[in-house]
Design a protein around this motif. Structure first.
Motif, PDB file in Angstrom:
ATOM      1  N   HIS A 287       0.929  -1.002  -0.130  1.00 58.14           N
ATOM      2  CA  HIS A 287       0.001   0.063   0.023  1.00 58.14           C
ATOM      3  C   HIS A 287       1.001   1.293   0.103  1.00 58.14           C
ATOM      4  O   HIS A 287       0.413   2.415  -0.743  1.00 58.14           O
ATOM      5  CB  HIS A 287      -0.885  -0.048   1.303  1.00 58.14           C
ATOM      6  CG  HIS A 287      -2.024   1.005   1.102  1.00 58.14           C
ATOM      7  ND1 HIS A 287      -2.690   1.372   0.285  1.00 58.14           N
ATOM      8  CD2 HIS A 287      -2.258   1.783   2.164  1.00 58.14           C
ATOM      9  CE1 HIS A 287      -3.635   2.417   0.394  1.00 58.14           C
ATOM     10  NE2 HIS A 287      -3.434   2.586   1.526  1.00 58.14           N
ATOM     11  N   VAL A 288       2.108   1.260   0.582  1.00 61.87           N
ATOM     12  CA  VAL A 288       2.699   2.511   0.916  1.00 61.87           C
ATOM     13  C   VAL A 288       3.352   2.458  -0.704  1.00 61.87           C
ATOM     14  O   VAL A 288       3.653   3.653  -1.300  1.00 61.87           O
ATOM     15  CB  VAL A 288       4.185   2.065   1.913  1.00 61.87           C
ATOM     16  CG1 VAL A 288       5.155   3.193   1.531  1.00 61.87           C
ATOM     17  CG2 VAL A 288       3.491   2.195   3.220  1.00 61.87           C
ATOM     18  N   PHE A 289       3.828   1.472  -1.422  1.00 61.61           N
ATOM     19  CA  PHE A 289       4.300   1.565  -2.696  1.00 61.61           C
ATOM     20  C   PHE A 289       3.408   2.111  -3.799  1.00 61.61           C
ATOM     21  O   PHE A 289       3.571   2.971  -4.490  1.00 61.61           O
ATOM     22  CB  PHE A 289       4.953   0.268  -3.096  1.00 61.61           C
ATOM     23  CG  PHE A 289       5.311   0.051  -4.615  1.00 61.61           C
ATOM     24  CD1 PHE A 289       6.636   0.258  -4.950  1.00 61.61           C
ATOM     25  CD2 PHE A 289       4.459  -0.347  -5.633  1.00 61.61           C
ATOM     26  CE1 PHE A 289       7.122   0.279  -6.132  1.00 61.61           C
ATOM     27  CE2 PHE A 289       4.999  -0.351  -6.975  1.00 61.61           C
ATOM     28  CZ  PHE A 289       6.342  -0.030  -7.361  1.00 61.61           C
ATOM     29  N   ALA A 290       2.042   1.587  -3.558  1.00 60.46           N
ATOM     30  CA  ALA A 290       0.955   2.290  -4.487  1.00 60.46           C
ATOM     31  C   ALA A 290       0.635   3.876  -4.301  1.00 60.46           C
ATOM     32  O   ALA A 290       0.552   4.434  -5.042  1.00 60.46           O
ATOM     33  CB  ALA A 290      -0.315   1.434  -4.037  1.00 60.46           C
ATOM     34  N   GLN A 291       0.950   4.062  -3.027  1.00 60.77           N
ATOM     35  CA  GLN A 291       0.535   5.598  -2.612  1.00 60.77           C
ATOM     36  C   GLN A 291       1.794   6.464  -3.063  1.00 60.77           C
ATOM     37  O   GLN A 291       1.444   7.493  -3.483  1.00 60.77           O
ATOM     38  CB  GLN A 291       0.581   5.949  -1.004  1.00 60.77           C
ATOM     39  CG  GLN A 291      -0.631   5.173  -0.491  1.00 60.77           C
ATOM     40  CD  GLN A 291      -2.052   5.570  -1.042  1.00 60.77           C
ATOM     41  OE1 GLN A 291      -2.341   6.846  -1.266  1.00 60.77           O
ATOM     42  NE2 GLN A 291      -2.866   4.557  -1.383  1.00 60.77           N
ATOM     43  N   TYR A 292       3.045   6.035  -2.998  1.00 62.13           N
ATOM     44  CA  TYR A 292       4.018   6.748  -3.688  1.00 62.13           C
ATOM     45  C   TYR A 292       4.173   6.671  -5.163  1.00 62.13           C
ATOM     46  O   TYR A 292       4.086   7.821  -5.684  1.00 62.13           O
ATOM     47  CB  TYR A 292       5.530   5.855  -3.238  1.00 62.13           C
ATOM     48  CG  TYR A 292       6.281   6.602  -2.029  1.00 62.13           C
ATOM     49  CD1 TYR A 292       6.670   7.753  -2.048  1.00 62.13           C
ATOM     50  CD2 TYR A 292       6.346   5.786  -0.697  1.00 62.13           C
ATOM     51  CE1 TYR A 292       7.097   8.330  -0.773  1.00 62.13           C
ATOM     52  CE2 TYR A 292       6.941   6.351   0.258  1.00 62.13           C
ATOM     53  CZ  TYR A 292       7.372   7.576   0.353  1.00 62.13           C
ATOM     54  OH  TYR A 292       7.859   8.133   1.309  1.00 62.13           O
ATOM     55  N   PHE A 293       4.325   5.649  -5.822  1.00 59.10           N
ATOM     56  CA  PHE A 293       4.378   5.480  -7.356  1.00 59.10           C
ATOM     57  C   PHE A 293       3.159   5.473  -7.982  1.00 59.10           C
ATOM     58  O   PHE A 293       3.205   5.818  -9.395  1.00 59.10           O
ATOM     59  CB  PHE A 293       5.214   4.235  -7.603  1.00 59.10           C
ATOM     60  CG  PHE A 293       6.794   4.426  -6.922  1.00 59.10           C
ATOM     61  CD1 PHE A 293       7.612   5.316  -7.067  1.00 59.10           C
ATOM     62  CD2 PHE A 293       6.837   3.643  -5.817  1.00 59.10           C
ATOM     63  CE1 PHE A 293       8.762   5.636  -6.509  1.00 59.10           C
ATOM     64  CE2 PHE A 293       7.964   3.715  -4.986  1.00 59.10           C
ATOM     65  CZ  PHE A 293       9.031   4.902  -5.780  1.00 59.10           C
ATOM     66  N   GLY A 296       1.038   9.077  -6.403  1.00 56.49           N
ATOM     67  CA  GLY A 296       1.849  10.168  -6.392  1.00 56.49           C
ATOM     68  C   GLY A 296       1.678  10.975  -4.873  1.00 56.49           C
ATOM     69  O   GLY A 296       1.891  12.270  -4.954  1.00 56.49           O
ATOM     70  N   ARG A 297       1.276  10.238  -3.966  1.00 57.01           N
ATOM     71  CA  ARG A 297       1.137  10.832  -2.672  1.00 57.01           C
ATOM     72  C   ARG A 297       2.181  10.615  -1.818  1.00 57.01           C
ATOM     73  O   ARG A 297       2.443   9.995  -0.672  1.00 57.01           O
ATOM     74  CB  ARG A 297      -0.344  10.492  -1.983  1.00 57.01           C
ATOM     75  CG  ARG A 297      -1.549  10.573  -2.963  1.00 57.01           C
ATOM     76  CD  ARG A 297      -2.788  10.305  -2.143  1.00 57.01           C
ATOM     77  NE  ARG A 297      -2.807  11.009  -0.911  1.00 57.01           N
ATOM     78  CZ  ARG A 297      -3.849  10.778   0.154  1.00 57.01           C
ATOM     79  NH1 ARG A 297      -4.520   9.700   0.093  1.00 57.01           N
ATOM     80  NH2 ARG A 297      -3.660  11.454   1.142  1.00 57.01           N
ATOM     81  N   TYR A 298       3.332  11.470  -2.029  1.00 61.70           N
ATOM     82  CA  TYR A 298       4.510  11.139  -1.190  1.00 61.70           C
ATOM     83  C   TYR A 298       4.182  11.788   0.316  1.00 61.70           C
ATOM     84  O   TYR A 298       5.013  10.984   1.293  1.00 61.70           O
ATOM     85  CB  TYR A 298       5.623  12.194  -1.843  1.00 61.70           C
ATOM     86  CG  TYR A 298       6.152  11.574  -3.167  1.00 61.70           C
ATOM     87  CD1 TYR A 298       5.467  11.117  -4.299  1.00 61.70           C
ATOM     88  CD2 TYR A 298       7.726  11.148  -3.028  1.00 61.70           C
ATOM     89  CE1 TYR A 298       6.149  10.564  -5.346  1.00 61.70           C
ATOM     90  CE2 TYR A 298       8.364  10.865  -4.139  1.00 61.70           C
ATOM     91  CZ  TYR A 298       7.501  10.275  -5.282  1.00 61.70           C
ATOM     92  OH  TYR A 298       8.088   9.694  -6.418  1.00 61.70           O
ATOM     93  N   GLY A 299       3.602  12.643   0.651  1.00 57.07           N
ATOM     94  CA  GLY A 299       3.665  13.008   2.014  1.00 57.07           C
ATOM     95  C   GLY A 299       2.743  11.889   2.743  1.00 57.07           C
ATOM     96  O   GLY A 299       3.227  11.611   3.928  1.00 57.07           O
ATOM     97  N   TYR A 300       1.904  11.289   2.133  1.00 61.50           N
ATOM     98  CA  TYR A 300       0.985  10.650   2.778  1.00 61.50           C
ATOM     99  C   TYR A 300       1.724   9.377   2.842  1.00 61.50           C
ATOM    100  O   TYR A 300       1.595   8.674   4.054  1.00 61.50           O
ATOM    101  CB  TYR A 300      -0.707  10.257   2.111  1.00 61.50           C
ATOM    102  CG  TYR A 300      -1.189   9.282   2.506  1.00 61.50           C
ATOM    103  CD1 TYR A 300      -1.999   9.448   3.791  1.00 61.50           C
ATOM    104  CD2 TYR A 300      -1.550   8.099   1.916  1.00 61.50           C
ATOM    105  CE1 TYR A 300      -2.757   8.477   4.494  1.00 61.50           C
ATOM    106  CE2 TYR A 300      -2.386   7.295   2.680  1.00 61.50           C
ATOM    107  CZ  TYR A 300      -3.083   7.648   3.727  1.00 61.50           C
ATOM    108  OH  TYR A 300      -3.852   6.632   4.432  1.00 61.50           O
ATOM    109  N   ALA A 301       2.602   8.631   2.092  1.00 65.15           N
ATOM    110  CA  ALA A 301       2.940   7.569   2.164  1.00 65.15           C
ATOM    111  C   ALA A 301       4.369   7.840   3.122  1.00 65.15           C
ATOM    112  O   ALA A 301       4.769   6.797   3.846  1.00 65.15           O
ATOM    113  CB  ALA A 301       3.769   7.118   0.726  1.00 65.15           C
TER     114      ALA A 301
END
Length: 347
Positions: A287-293, A296-301
């Protein structure tokens, strides 16, 4: 000046004044040597520790600080216009149903794999610790999965459990049993568990070192007292091995909650991105990978990762507190310093 005018130290001069005694000589050379030695030691320390300190600052301290700053913003990783949002990302992490469900799956995965891996490693260590032929060969073969790169292991399991050409379904076809979609729910989770337990060779080596550190005299004494093998194992081996098992529990939990292998063994031959991961294998790091890449939610990840770090710290602290009375160390704790004897009438 004549010799009559030269006065001894402390003698009275012709003018009636007493000559001052010269002071003691100061150890200038000893002080300089000591200062030079201290400087050389300091220089040697920074020469040897400098590369590590630079690496720590560049590769650990700065990324951690930058990630902490990102977790307080709405950065997307593309534009430079990020806005400070405070603790909003952390509030969303603690209230988002998808994030909490992925965290729950990670907890279940950890609760399954850590005991199984430790038990499998301990069983293999007990077996290869017996006086059998080719014992070194067996130890090497059982340890080989632990040295295989994780990416190679994950891709190998993906080939083995492929529905169309995998060896697992090939064995089922030989038994006239229909093939199974191993990389889809509900079987994908157990493929991941099998992959994790398959790499128990690392746990085996550590347990084997702990077994060989147990004095043989203890088992011989227990055998003379009539204890059987199971009693010797539960009353001697496990208590003496408890520090090793405690270490494996801590490191196993830390590794399990950061597991990222599902992304490699869960995607089909034409991956559709993170959406192709089965729900059973959609763990927290996925889920962290999905949020990052993907989103595009770098702050949330980044906030998700800091929450995971705090959870790991809390769980580790709890395990340390619960381990009191269950972990037995071979070295006794240092005795308290004896107090100063008090005499009658003394203070």
């Amino acid at each position: 000046m004549s010799t009559d005018q030269i006065t001894a130290p402390g003698a009275q001069s012709p003018s009636g004044e007493t000559a001052a005694r010269p002071g003691p000589r100061t150890p200038v050379r000893a002080g300089r040597r000591r200062s030079s030695l201290t400087t050389r030691r300091a220089v040697s320390f920074y020469v040897f520790a400098g590369p590590w300190m630079l690496g720590f600052l560049a590769l650990t301290a700065f990324p951690l600080g930058y990630a902490l700053w990102l977790s307080l913003t709405n950065a997307d990783g593309l534009s430079n216009k990020s806005r400070f949002v405070g603790l909003d990302n952390y509030r969303e992490v603690l209230t988002d149903p998808e994030t909490l469900s992925s965290l729950a799956r990670t907890g279940v995965f950890t609760a399954i794999t850590v005991p199984l891996t430790i038990a499998a490693g301990l069983l293999l260590a007990v077996l290869v610790n017996q006086p059998i032929r080719a014992r070194g060969l067996f130890r090497t073969l059982l340890y080989l999965p632990a040295v295989v790169p994780p990416v190679g292991s994950a891709l190998t399991f993906k080939l083995i459990f492929d529905r169309d050409s995998g060896a697992a379904n090939g064995a089922l076809d030989a038994l006239h049993i229909d093939g199974v979609s191993w990389l889809m729910d509900p079987y994908a989770r157990w493929v991941l568990v099998s992959l994790t337990v398959w790499g128990a060779g690392n746990v085996m080596i550590i347990s084997l070192a702990g077994l060989q550190d147990i004095p043989k005299e203890l088992h011989e004494a227990a055998r003379m007292d009539g204890a059987n093998a199971w009693q010797s194992f539960t009353r001697i081996t496990l208590p003496m091995l408890s520090p090793v098992l405690f270490f494996q529990v801590i490191t196993g939990i830390i590794a399990a909650v950061q597991s990222f292998l599902p992304l490699l063994i869960s995607l089909d031959p034409t991956p559709r991105g993170v959406s192709a991961v089965p729900e059973g294998n959609y763990l927290f790091m996925i889920h962290v990978f999905a949020q990052y890449f993907a989103n595009g939610r770098y702050g949330y990840a980044s906030a998700m990762l800091w929450v995971l770090f705090l959870i790991i710290v809390a769980v580790t602290f709890l395990i340390f507190r619960l381990s009191k009375g269950a972990v037995f160390y071979a070295v006794d704790p240092e005795p308290a310093k004896p107090s100063r004897p008090r005499t009658i009438g003394g203070k």
